[in-house]
Design a protein around this motif. Structure first.
Motif, PDB file in Angstrom:
ATOM      1  N   SER A 172      17.593  19.669  23.094  1.00 35.44           N
ATOM      2  CA  SER A 172      17.182  20.688  22.326  1.00 35.44           C
ATOM      3  C   SER A 172      15.556  20.611  22.368  1.00 35.44           C
ATOM      4  N   LYS A 173      14.769  22.093  22.395  1.00 32.56           N
ATOM      5  CA  LYS A 173      13.779  22.065  22.324  1.00 32.56           C
ATOM      6  C   LYS A 173      13.104  23.071  21.519  1.00 32.56           C
ATOM      7  N   VAL A 174      11.804  23.059  20.894  1.00 30.60           N
ATOM      8  CA  VAL A 174      11.382  24.136  20.380  1.00 30.60           C
ATOM      9  C   VAL A 174      10.069  24.744  20.687  1.00 30.60           C
ATOM     10  N   ALA A 175       9.604  25.929  21.024  1.00 31.70           N
ATOM     11  CA  ALA A 175       8.212  26.259  21.201  1.00 31.70           C
ATOM     12  C   ALA A 175       7.599  27.228  20.193  1.00 31.70           C
ATOM     13  N   VAL A 176       6.430  26.923  19.730  1.00 27.34           N
ATOM     14  CA  VAL A 176       5.553  27.655  18.690  1.00 27.34           C
ATOM     15  C   VAL A 176       4.659  28.516  19.350  1.00 27.34           C
ATOM     16  N   GLY A 177       5.099  30.017  19.251  1.00 25.06           N
ATOM     17  CA  GLY A 177       3.979  30.766  19.709  1.00 25.06           C
ATOM     18  C   GLY A 177       3.305  31.603  18.575  1.00 25.06           C
ATOM     19  N   LYS A 178       2.277  32.358  18.903  1.00 25.08           N
ATOM     20  CA  LYS A 178       1.592  33.067  17.735  1.00 25.08           C
ATOM     21  C   LYS A 178       2.412  34.063  16.856  1.00 25.08           C
ATOM     22  N   LYS A 179       3.415  34.544  17.514  1.00 27.31           N
ATOM     23  CA  LYS A 179       4.237  35.436  16.703  1.00 27.31           C
ATOM     24  C   LYS A 179       6.047  34.851  16.483  1.00 27.31           C
ATOM     25  N   ASN A 180       6.009  34.128  17.400  1.00 32.26           N
ATOM     26  CA  ASN A 180       7.674  33.730  17.338  1.00 32.26           C
ATOM     27  C   ASN A 180       7.929  32.222  17.435  1.00 32.26           C
ATOM     28  N   ILE A 181       8.866  31.692  16.924  1.00 31.26           N
ATOM     29  CA  ILE A 181       9.380  30.072  17.188  1.00 31.26           C
ATOM     30  C   ILE A 181      10.541  30.486  18.310  1.00 31.26           C
ATOM     31  N   ASN A 224      25.214  26.448  30.641  1.00 30.18           N
ATOM     32  CA  ASN A 224      25.102  25.511  29.251  1.00 30.18           C
ATOM     33  C   ASN A 224      23.667  25.627  28.392  1.00 30.18           C
ATOM     34  N   ARG A 225      23.196  26.851  28.754  1.00 35.56           N
ATOM     35  CA  ARG A 225      21.690  27.019  28.011  1.00 35.56           C
ATOM     36  C   ARG A 225      21.542  28.354  27.174  1.00 35.56           C
ATOM     37  N   LEU A 226      20.937  28.094  26.301  1.00 35.67           N
ATOM     38  CA  LEU A 226      20.853  29.073  25.175  1.00 35.67           C
ATOM     39  C   LEU A 226      19.439  29.096  24.792  1.00 35.67           C
ATOM     40  N   GLU A 227      18.739  30.357  24.642  1.00 36.08           N
ATOM     41  CA  GLU A 227      17.404  30.653  23.901  1.00 36.08           C
ATOM     42  C   GLU A 227      17.526  31.598  22.755  1.00 36.08           C
ATOM     43  N   VAL A 228      16.725  31.324  21.709  1.00 37.82           N
ATOM     44  CA  VAL A 228      16.850  32.377  20.849  1.00 37.82           C
ATOM     45  C   VAL A 228      15.340  32.323  20.228  1.00 37.82           C
ATOM     46  N   SER A 229      14.839  33.560  19.813  1.00 39.76           N
ATOM     47  CA  SER A 229      13.523  33.768  19.368  1.00 39.76           C
ATOM     48  C   SER A 229      13.482  34.240  18.058  1.00 39.76           C
ATOM     49  N   VAL A 230      12.755  33.639  16.904  1.00 35.67           N
ATOM     50  CA  VAL A 230      12.689  33.997  15.715  1.00 35.67           C
ATOM     51  C   VAL A 230      11.145  34.378  15.236  1.00 35.67           C
ATOM     52  N   PRO A 231      11.067  35.460  14.759  1.00 34.37           N
ATOM     53  CA  PRO A 231       9.560  35.798  14.291  1.00 34.37           C
ATOM     54  C   PRO A 231       9.197  34.787  13.187  1.00 34.37           C
ATOM     55  N   ARG A 232       8.002  34.394  13.598  1.00 35.52           N
ATOM     56  CA  ARG A 232       7.282  33.208  12.411  1.00 35.52           C
ATOM     57  C   ARG A 232       7.370  33.796  10.934  1.00 35.52           C
ATOM     58  N   THR A 233       6.903  35.217  11.024  1.00 34.25           N
ATOM     59  CA  THR A 233       7.011  35.795   9.575  1.00 34.25           C
ATOM     60  C   THR A 233       8.210  35.717   8.691  1.00 34.25           C
ATOM     61  N   LEU A 234       9.244  36.095   9.434  1.00 32.34           N
ATOM     62  CA  LEU A 234      10.803  35.912   8.845  1.00 32.34           C
ATOM     63  C   LEU A 234      11.062  34.612   8.346  1.00 32.34           C
TER      64      LEU A 234
END
Length: 143
Positions: free
Chosen positions: A1-10, A85-95
């Motif tokens: 599992s990994k997480v990436a922090v962007g300006k608008k999304n996680i 076997n891979r999944l990616e999801v992007s969630v807006p930080r504001t939410l």
């Protein structure tokens, strides 16, 4: 599992040992997020839930726990992708209430094909979790 922090999304990434089952399964690849880093709020500390209601093979939902009703309510539709076997999801930080101007900490957990979400132990007795049992992954972001 990994997480990436962007300006608008996680961005969240999960890689499993075996190929993922179809996204139409019950409680498929659920992502629980404790966005306020407060275990006394939300559903056993988890404020948000991704994939409880998957729309199609490219769109899923972000839900927030409503303590007054004891139910998960949809906040938004969000993009996701999976293959093999891979999944990616992007969630807006504001939410998630994660301000781009300040440092933050949040916990998250993956659970797949659990029975019903009765309590945190129910995630462990059926299906699989990452990390195991009651542990969480933690993201500490310092600007």
């Amino acid at each position: 599992s990994k997480v990436a922090v962007g300006k608008k999304n996680i961005g969240f990434y999960a890689e499993t040992a075996e190929a993922l089952t179809p996204h139409t399964g019950n409680n498929w690849m659920l992502l629980l997020i404790d966005a306020d880093n407060d275990s006394s709020t939300g559903w056993y500390g988890y404020d948000y839930l991704v994939n409880k209601s998957v729309k199609d093979d490219r769109t899923t939902t972000l839900m927030r726990y409503d303590a007054a009703s004891g139910e998960w309510t949809q906040v938004a539709e969000i993009p996701y992708r999976y293959a093999g076997n891979r999944l990616e999801v992007s969630v807006p930080r504001t939410l998630l209430g994660l301000d781009a101007k300040h440092a933050f900490v949040f916990d998250f957990k993956w659970t797949d094909n659990c029975g019903e979400l009765v309590d945190p132990i129910s995630m462990c007795t059926d299906g699989d979790t990452a990390p195991n049992r009651r542990f969480n992954y933690r993201c500490i972001w310092k600007k």
